[in-house]
Design an enzyme around this catalytic site. Structure first.
Site, PDB file in Angstrom:
ATOM      1  N   ASN A  58       0.865  -1.181   0.000  1.00 48.12           N
ATOM      2  CA  ASN A  58       0.000   0.000   0.000  1.00 48.12           C
ATOM      3  C   ASN A  58       0.904   1.233   0.000  1.00 48.12           C
ATOM      4  OD1 ASN A  58      -1.454   2.254   1.575  1.00 48.12           O
ATOM      5  ND2 ASN A  58      -3.134   0.887   1.009  1.00 48.12           N
ATOM      6  N   GLY A 111     -14.596  -2.270   4.038  1.00 47.58           N
ATOM      7  CA  GLY A 111     -15.439  -1.405   4.871  1.00 47.58           C
ATOM      8  C   GLY A 111     -16.344  -2.205   5.781  1.00 47.58           C
ATOM      9  N   LYS A 141      -6.854   2.768  -4.478  1.00 50.77           N
ATOM     10  CA  LYS A 141      -7.723   2.702  -3.290  1.00 50.77           C
ATOM     11  C   LYS A 141      -8.474   4.023  -3.158  1.00 50.77           C
ATOM     12  CE  LYS A 141      -7.927   1.531   1.600  1.00 50.77           C
ATOM     13  NZ  LYS A 141      -7.244   0.930   2.756  1.00 50.77           N
ATOM     14  N   CYS A 187      -6.314   8.774   1.697  1.00 48.35           N
ATOM     15  CA  CYS A 187      -6.090   8.960   3.138  1.00 48.35           C
ATOM     16  C   CYS A 187      -6.703  10.294   3.583  1.00 48.35           C
ATOM     17  CB  CYS A 187      -4.606   8.938   3.471  1.00 48.35           C
ATOM     18  SG  CYS A 187      -4.324   9.264   5.229  1.00 48.35           S
TER      19      CYS A 187
END
Ligand code: SIN
Length: 303
Positions: free
Chosen positions: A100, A244, A166, A131
């Protein structure tokens, strides 16, 4: 016998369960608890070009059915990740992992990915353009189709590994961003990152988190994530990783019916460090209960 194997961007996974970045360290911390080779793969702690101390504390706030974090991409930097973390990980994990990657400029994403591209154990690059806890970078790119496209295109030019974007749910239409990433050459999409939220402490009458706001995750956001996966599945052809609030094997099946090829488990690891192992163990039983012989047959099945 049921089939739990899935193919994610060319990576054969024994099952679709992937601990989410930031909730599983560099893997070896959890290997002290159980054999992490049972995982499909995992996404390691978000890595940036330079080391980062992260945000001031407190960084965590408890919520009903979830939590808020404002970690601020704390990590030792990509050079240390390659020199120290990946060799330790290799001793306990035989499979390829997802790296990531966070960044504050397109150049930083590119430099970081160039270095990780040389690492054999890295099977996929997951580009975090979502983020919510840093002032520049992150969502600055992920909240506009143009920004998302710019980062993904630049990263694709310097790597032969599959690139997954992402995405943040903190936008009006997440499908626009997903389509832009696909057009830029992304090999997959992971969604959703955390929802922007906050708590206020009634005694001090001030925000609980030093940075005031942070990313909300946990079971409470599962329906939001499911909705986003369902919507994006309708608009792109590349595989989706559903993230999630996933906590149970039933959640995994629901995510896959919405359109996910694989599923990341985040906050649940912080509540129960065995969460992923438990979900993997429960999955075949739950598949039998719902008459599912092969997970590949249910991807997008709810459409
Ligand atoms: C953080 O390090 O602040 C969390 C990472 C993220 O939500 O993208």
């Amino acid at each position: 016998m049921v089939n739990t194997k899935v193919n994610l961007c060319g990576l054969e996974l024994d099952n679709p369960i992937i601990p989410a970045s930031g909730t599983f360290g560099f893997g070896y911390e959890f290997a002290e608890l159980y054999d992490i080779n049972c995982l499909g793969t995992f996404s390691f702690k978000g890595t940036t070009l330079e080391p980062r101390f992260g945000n001031p504390t407190p960084r965590i706030a408890e919520c009903t059915s979830g939590m808020i974090n404002s970690v601020g991409l704390q990590n030792p930097g990509v050079h240390d990740v390659i020199a120290k973390e990946l060799p330790k990980l290799k001793e306990v994990f035989d499979k390829k992992v997802i790296a990531n990657v966070g960044g504050f400029s397109v150049e930083e994403y590119v430099e970081c990915c160039k270095l990780l591209d040389k690492e054999e154990q890295v099977g996929i690059l997951e580009i975090n353009i979502s983020c919510p806890n840093v002032h520049a970078g992150g969502t600055n790119f992920g909240t506009s189709p143009e920004g998302a496209k710019e980062v993904i295109k630049a990263v694709k030019a310097v790597t032969t590994k599959p690139v997954i974007a992402k995405l943040t749910p903190n936008v009006t239409d997440i499908t626009e961003i997903a389509v832009a990433c696909e057009e830029a050459g992304a090999d997959g999409i992971s969604l959703i990152n955390t929802l922007f939220g906050m708590r206020i402490d009634l005694k001090s009458k001030k925000p609980v988190i030093a940075n005031k706001m942070g990313g909300f995750s946990g079971p409470a956001i599962f329906p939001v994530a499911l909705r986003a996966v369902y919507q994006v599945y309708d608009k792109v052809k590349i595989p989706i990783i559903g993230i999630g609030g996933v906590t149970t094997a039933k959640d995994v099946i629901e995510m896959m019916l919405a359109g996910a090829t694989a599923v990341q488990v985040g906050a649940a690891n912080l509540v129960n460090p065995y969460a992923c192992r438990d979900i993997i163990n429960d999955l075949p039983m739950m598949m039998e209960k719902y008459n599912i012989k092969d997970l590949n047959e249910i991807i997008g099945g709810a459409h």
